[in-house]
Design an enzyme around this catalytic site. Sequence first.
Site, PDB file in Angstrom:
ATOM      1  N   GLU A  63       9.541  23.705 -70.898  1.00 19.70           N
ATOM      2  CA  GLU A  63      10.091  24.195 -69.620  1.00 19.70           C
ATOM      3  C   GLU A  63      11.262  25.147 -69.862  1.00 19.70           C
ATOM      4  O   GLU A  63      12.209  24.822 -70.570  1.00 19.70           O
ATOM      5  CB  GLU A  63      10.554  23.001 -68.788  1.00 19.70           C
ATOM      6  CG  GLU A  63      11.189  23.416 -67.477  1.00 19.70           C
ATOM      7  CD  GLU A  63      11.764  22.220 -66.711  1.00 19.70           C
ATOM      8  OE1 GLU A  63      11.331  21.077 -66.974  1.00 19.70           O
ATOM      9  OE2 GLU A  63      12.652  22.446 -65.876  1.00 19.70           O
ATOM     10  N   SER A  72      12.814  26.961 -63.542  1.00 16.56           N
ATOM     11  CA  SER A  72      12.508  26.022 -62.470  1.00 16.56           C
ATOM     12  C   SER A  72      12.866  26.639 -61.126  1.00 16.56           C
ATOM     13  O   SER A  72      13.994  27.085 -60.923  1.00 16.56           O
ATOM     14  CB  SER A  72      13.286  24.727 -62.690  1.00 16.56           C
ATOM     15  OG  SER A  72      12.859  23.752 -61.781  1.00 16.56           O
ATOM     16  N   ARG A 122      17.881  28.162 -74.830  1.00 21.97           N
ATOM     17  CA  ARG A 122      16.542  27.558 -74.936  1.00 21.97           C
ATOM     18  C   ARG A 122      15.467  28.629 -75.094  1.00 21.97           C
ATOM     19  O   ARG A 122      14.531  28.462 -75.894  1.00 21.97           O
ATOM     20  CB  ARG A 122      16.219  26.685 -73.718  1.00 21.97           C
ATOM     21  CG  ARG A 122      14.874  25.980 -73.888  1.00 21.97           C
ATOM     22  CD  ARG A 122      14.511  25.078 -72.730  1.00 21.97           C
ATOM     23  NE  ARG A 122      15.180  23.784 -72.796  1.00 21.97           N
ATOM     24  CZ  ARG A 122      14.890  22.756 -71.984  1.00 21.97           C
ATOM     25  NH1 ARG A 122      13.950  22.899 -71.063  1.00 21.97           N
ATOM     26  NH2 ARG A 122      15.538  21.619 -72.090  1.00 21.97           N
ATOM     27  N   ARG A 182      17.385  20.632 -76.153  1.00 21.71           N
ATOM     28  CA  ARG A 182      18.144  19.854 -75.163  1.00 21.71           C
ATOM     29  C   ARG A 182      19.580  19.761 -75.634  1.00 21.71           C
ATOM     30  O   ARG A 182      19.894  19.070 -76.601  1.00 21.71           O
ATOM     31  CB  ARG A 182      17.517  18.461 -75.022  1.00 21.71           C
ATOM     32  CG  ARG A 182      18.097  17.628 -73.888  1.00 21.71           C
ATOM     33  CD  ARG A 182      17.379  16.302 -73.751  1.00 21.71           C
ATOM     34  NE  ARG A 182      15.968  16.456 -73.447  1.00 21.71           N
ATOM     35  CZ  ARG A 182      15.480  16.666 -72.225  1.00 21.71           C
ATOM     36  NH1 ARG A 182      16.302  16.712 -71.195  1.00 21.71           N
ATOM     37  NH2 ARG A 182      14.184  16.800 -72.029  1.00 21.71           N
ATOM     38  N   ARG A 218      25.523  19.769 -69.051  1.00 22.81           N
ATOM     39  CA  ARG A 218      24.737  18.601 -68.669  1.00 22.81           C
ATOM     40  C   ARG A 218      24.952  17.478 -69.669  1.00 22.81           C
ATOM     41  O   ARG A 218      24.853  17.680 -70.871  1.00 22.81           O
ATOM     42  CB  ARG A 218      23.261  18.968 -68.584  1.00 22.81           C
ATOM     43  CG  ARG A 218      23.042  20.091 -67.568  1.00 22.81           C
ATOM     44  CD  ARG A 218      21.589  20.400 -67.330  1.00 22.81           C
ATOM     45  NE  ARG A 218      21.494  21.462 -66.325  1.00 22.81           N
ATOM     46  CZ  ARG A 218      20.357  21.985 -65.875  1.00 22.81           C
ATOM     47  NH1 ARG A 218      19.208  21.527 -66.337  1.00 22.81           N
ATOM     48  NH2 ARG A 218      20.370  22.930 -64.958  1.00 22.81           N
TER      49      ARG A 218
END
Length: 423
Positions: free
Chosen positions: A346, A349, A387, A272, A257
């Site tokens: 988070e 998802s 993460r 991130r 990403r």
Amino acid sequence: MLDLAYIREHPEEIKQAAAKKRLDVDVDRLLALDVERRTLIKEVEALRAKKNAASDRIAKLVGEEKARAIAEMREASAREKELAATLKEVEAELERLLLLVPSPPAPDVPEGDESANVVIRTWGTPREFDFPLRDHVELAELLDLIDIPRGVKVAGTRFYYLKNEGALLHWAVCRFALDHLVRKGFTPIYVPVLVKREAMVGTGYFPGGEEQAYKIPEDDLFLVGTAEVSLCAYHADEILAEDELPRHYVGYSSCFRREAGTYGKDTRGIYRIHQFDKVEQVVICRNDVEESIREQDFIQENAEEIVRALGLPHRVVVVATAEMGQGQVKKYDIETWMPGRGGYGETHSCSRFYDFQARRLNLRYRTKEGEIKFCHTLNNTAIASPRILIAILENYQQADGSVVVPEVLRPYLGGMEVIRPKR
RNA sequence: GGAGAGAUGGCUGAGCGGUCGAAAGCGCCCGCCUCGAAAGCGGGUAGGCGCAUGACGCGCCUCUCGGGUUCGAAUCCCGAUCUCUCCGCCA
């Protein structure tokens, strides 16, 4: 993508959906193009029908008569070509707009931005620390698990190396999640991480998300941001049999990403980053709202089982409309407790799409009655690492900087119980 | 990367520029036959779009994709993609 006929019949609902999701779509223009398109189709097809009939006649004619008929058809053919060209333009613009139309959110989705998210479940209690807390960056430094400076040296900002138990832990959580789902009947798949544009459009990431994806221009390929892309596109352009649904796939892939527009956000540590690995659940099921809801609950439960097994405090939120993707109907996030952040972050998802992706992917199935329908698709994270390592390291840390290995991961680390500082 | 061959319906595989959405075979489905099955016989068996929708339906498009020639293209021409074979390279 939505059914054009549905948009035609429910324009207000679509406009409201766009407003709720804070998206801009010219529904009126789309409807005007739809009318124009169908008008042109009628004209073009009438001409073609005439041509086809004449063509049959010409084959049997001779001499003068034939020459005259041919001259007439020459004109009709030219006219048809003109109209067909216009039709093509109209269809291209219609298609472009159609790709921007959002799915209406489910009625039980809260309206608004992130602040409107609703916490529906909380599991576990964040630990009270009776010693000075270290965040994952400090712990990883002490234990020599993550090397961020060298990641930056070699690849740039938001890159990193995992090493020693850091690397082992990374593969351990992935393998644990994978095994958990395979046990539950999921088909494990290792997928392409470079895909064609069609796969990105088909899953709804394009158009709109181009700036978030790494591109390989020489080959016109894109690095996926999730295995969802490769897994959903797996059956694109196919017609599956109803009795082989639902399909449960668990994919494993690296994810890439660009994180454009996030400068200065989450810059510390590995929260991130541009590259990570993810074990992803994808479901392809029948075109049935009830079944979709059941499947979403199922894959959501699977993810929660994994986080619970890791012993990590977390909560589940229903994501509000403005934070949803264009195609999503309802989305749950799992936010896992990260002591270093002093809050939940988070980690998972879970999305329900109905046939939004299937229409774009041309992913269909044949019912027992012989009817052909678009499938429904759903996806959810099983585990995303590194993460999740933030939560593991920070929640399991001890006063001396050592980190207890969650029990379920120990078999994957040769039975190791504690990761200790290297003197 | 170099050289060559090829892409037709679920599969195999025919196909002279008009009679080809496409022969034939296989597979599959439904009947008949049978106590049941096999064999045999008969029939059916792509997708998309538009119109009409009470039902039957009517029309258009699709022989990898895109462009061209032609009154007319699965058939001719150009381009792209993919597959296969040989050579080179390689984890």
